[in-house]
Design an enzyme around this catalytic site. Structure first.
Site, PDB file in Angstrom:
ATOM      1  N   LYS A   1      -0.722   2.706   2.871  1.00 32.91           N
ATOM      2  CA  LYS A   1       0.382   3.345   2.165  1.00 32.91           C
ATOM      3  C   LYS A   1       0.535   4.813   2.598  1.00 32.91           C
ATOM      4  O   LYS A   1       0.825   5.095   3.733  1.00 32.91           O
ATOM      5  CB  LYS A   1       0.181   3.196   0.661  1.00 32.91           C
ATOM      6  CG  LYS A   1      -0.168   1.774   0.208  1.00 32.91           C
ATOM      7  CD  LYS A   1       0.828   0.731   0.660  1.00 32.91           C
ATOM      8  CE  LYS A   1       0.669  -0.615  -0.020  1.00 32.91           C
ATOM      9  NZ  LYS A   1      -0.545  -1.365   0.310  1.00 32.91           N
TER      10      LYS A   1
ATOM     11  N   ASP B   1      -8.425   3.438  -8.378  1.00 30.54           N
ATOM     12  CA  ASP B   1      -7.521   3.226  -7.252  1.00 30.54           C
ATOM     13  C   ASP B   1      -6.556   4.412  -7.222  1.00 30.54           C
ATOM     14  O   ASP B   1      -5.722   4.573  -8.111  1.00 30.54           O
ATOM     15  CB  ASP B   1      -6.761   1.911  -7.428  1.00 30.54           C
ATOM     16  CG  ASP B   1      -5.920   1.553  -6.204  1.00 30.54           C
ATOM     17  OD1 ASP B   1      -5.368   2.479  -5.580  1.00 30.54           O
ATOM     18  OD2 ASP B   1      -5.800   0.355  -5.886  1.00 30.54           O
TER      19      ASP B   1
ATOM     20  N   ARG C   1     -18.962  -2.833  14.558  1.00 32.90           N
ATOM     21  CA  ARG C   1     -18.915  -3.305  13.171  1.00 32.90           C
ATOM     22  C   ARG C   1     -19.720  -2.382  12.267  1.00 32.90           C
ATOM     23  O   ARG C   1     -19.398  -2.192  11.095  1.00 32.90           O
ATOM     24  CB  ARG C   1     -19.447  -4.741  13.068  1.00 32.90           C
ATOM     25  CG  ARG C   1     -19.568  -5.236  11.621  1.00 32.90           C
ATOM     26  CD  ARG C   1     -19.704  -6.741  11.532  1.00 32.90           C
ATOM     27  NE  ARG C   1     -20.682  -7.289  12.446  1.00 32.90           N
ATOM     28  CZ  ARG C   1     -22.011  -7.291  12.240  1.00 32.90           C
ATOM     29  NH1 ARG C   1     -22.519  -6.733  11.156  1.00 32.90           N
ATOM     30  NH2 ARG C   1     -22.816  -7.833  13.124  1.00 32.90           N
TER      31      ARG C   1
ATOM     32  N   TYR D   1      -1.872  -3.770  -9.388  1.00 36.34           N
ATOM     33  CA  TYR D   1      -1.263  -4.405  -8.219  1.00 36.34           C
ATOM     34  C   TYR D   1      -1.559  -5.905  -8.256  1.00 36.34           C
ATOM     35  O   TYR D   1      -2.693  -6.324  -8.534  1.00 36.34           O
ATOM     36  CB  TYR D   1      -1.829  -3.769  -6.946  1.00 36.34           C
ATOM     37  CG  TYR D   1      -1.576  -4.547  -5.693  1.00 36.34           C
ATOM     38  CD1 TYR D   1      -0.275  -4.895  -5.312  1.00 36.34           C
ATOM     39  CD2 TYR D   1      -2.624  -4.969  -4.884  1.00 36.34           C
ATOM     40  CE1 TYR D   1      -0.038  -5.627  -4.168  1.00 36.34           C
ATOM     41  CE2 TYR D   1      -2.395  -5.699  -3.730  1.00 36.34           C
ATOM     42  CZ  TYR D   1      -1.096  -6.030  -3.383  1.00 36.34           C
ATOM     43  OH  TYR D   1      -0.865  -6.771  -2.248  1.00 36.34           O
TER      44      TYR D   1
END
Length: 376
Positions: A194, A169, A45, A97
């Site tokens: 993406k 972004d 983690r 988005y």
């Protein structure tokens, strides 16, 4: 080093046994060499060698100080918002988005953050909304799905003048076509699902920062919240990035041809592609990037035309997401932007006739034939 080479060779690599491909360290925990002694890896983690390799690659590609790999793009955005406190004000692009909009207007608002959604392609609009509580400007450029272009350099100057973070972004253009930190941004976000992954086979997100201070803040959130990318998914992203350059060039070349074809079709009213010279953001895009990407949105003449197109394409897939090698077509009002209130959607132009196209690497003549046949 040229970015084409960086995509293939920008990691640290594990050459201890001659492996060309970075190993997948599929381990949740790591043994200690002794009391108070560590290899640098204690628990996955916090850090994992495969993920560190990926983060090194992304840092170099975006010319940042540090990068963190998350389980999804939305997990990355959540971590960025966790830096802020109740009462803080954030100016965001009004065309975002739908998942970002949903998170800001529900979870972030519940946590006491305040948002103004404005057209960030007009810097004066941003200036008007700055207050003493403004802590950040959050920008998508080009925006999703209307393809509005914001001038990152001007917004970054405004941010520095007012001690405001500029967050960009960069999912649509990727570090192959644009580097927001070079333009003055403080934080860059990607949905790695993406273009960076490129094959529609995994979820991922990234935060890249320009300073040690931001790195320390976000790494603390990162290890505390724990939305880190798994070793196997990290390896998939490393593999995907190796072909980023050739994929982006092919997808962009296809998109330019298809966008021009769409502008001439009698059943298509408007085409939004930042690589068209008629696009209002064309000059800014040329100034701040090295390319225009492969995202197109357009409006048909009738709702029936849009529905017919979605239901009749054969090569092009009617599916959410974007950036993979396959061409995908999306109905934003029912998919990516379904949670945006109808009035606000329609004000932006996201209506029942509006479609978004993520152009893939197929032969462009086949894609045009598919569109032409479906539109008949």
């Amino acid at each position: 080093m040229d970015i084409n080479t960086l995509c293939v060779h920008s990691g640290n690599k594990d050459h201890s046994n001659g492996a060309v491909s970075m190993p997948i360290y599929q381990s949740a925990t790591f043994s200690h060499l002794g009391v108070g002694k560590s290899t640098g890896y204690d628990y996955s983690r916090l850090a994992n060698p495969t993920r560190t390799e990926l983060e090194t690659i992304i840092t170099k590609l975006e010319y940042g100080y540090d990068a963190m790999a998350f389980s999804t793009g939305m997990a990355a955005i959540v971590a960025v918002m966790d830096m802020f406190s109740p009462g803080d004000h954030i100016i965001a692009s009004d065309d975002l988005y739908g998942g970002s909009y949903r998170f800001f207007n529900n979870i972030s608002n519940k946590n006491g953050l305040r948002f103004d959604f404005v057209d960030t392609s007009n810097v004066d609009n941003v200036k008007k909304h700055i207050s003493k509580d403004t802590k950040a400007i959050f920008v998508e450029t080009p925006s999703n799905p209307m393809m509005h272009v914001s001038d990152i350099g001007l917004l970054s100057e405004l941010g520095k003048e007012n001690n405001i973070l500029v967050i960009v972004d960069n999912t649509f253009l990727t570090p192959y076509f644009m580097n927001p930190i070079h333009l003055g941004a403080n934080i860059v976000i990607h949905s790695g699902t993406k273009y960076l992954g490129g094959h529609n086979d995994t979820l991922a997100g990234f935060i890249i920062v320009d300073s040690e201070e931001l790195s320390e803040k976000l790494r603390f959130i990162y290890k505390t919240v724990g939305a880190c990318l798994s070793p196997f998914d990290s390896w998939l992203l490393i593999r995907g990035i190796k072909t980023l350059a050739i994929r982006m060039e092919k997808q962009q070349a296809n998109a330019k041809v298809i966008a021009e074809w769409l502008t001439k079709h009698p059943k298509i009213k408007n085409v939004n592609y930042i690589g068209l010279e008629t696009h209002p953001g064309f000059d800014i895009s040329k100034k701040q990037g090295r390319g225009f990407g492969a995202m197109i949105s357009f409006e048909t003449d009738l709702e029936e035309t849009a529905v017919k197109l979605l239901e009749n394409v054969q090569i092009i897939l009617y599916a959410e997401s974007l950036g993979g090698v396959e061409t995908l077509i999306t109905y934003p009002m029912l998919q990516t932007h379904a949670d945006v209130p109808q009035e606000e959607r329609e004000k932006l132009g996201i209506n029942e006739k509006f479609l978004r196209l993520s152009v893939g690497i197929e032969d462009y003549e086949d894609l045009i034939y598919d569109l032409e046949t479906a539109l008949k």
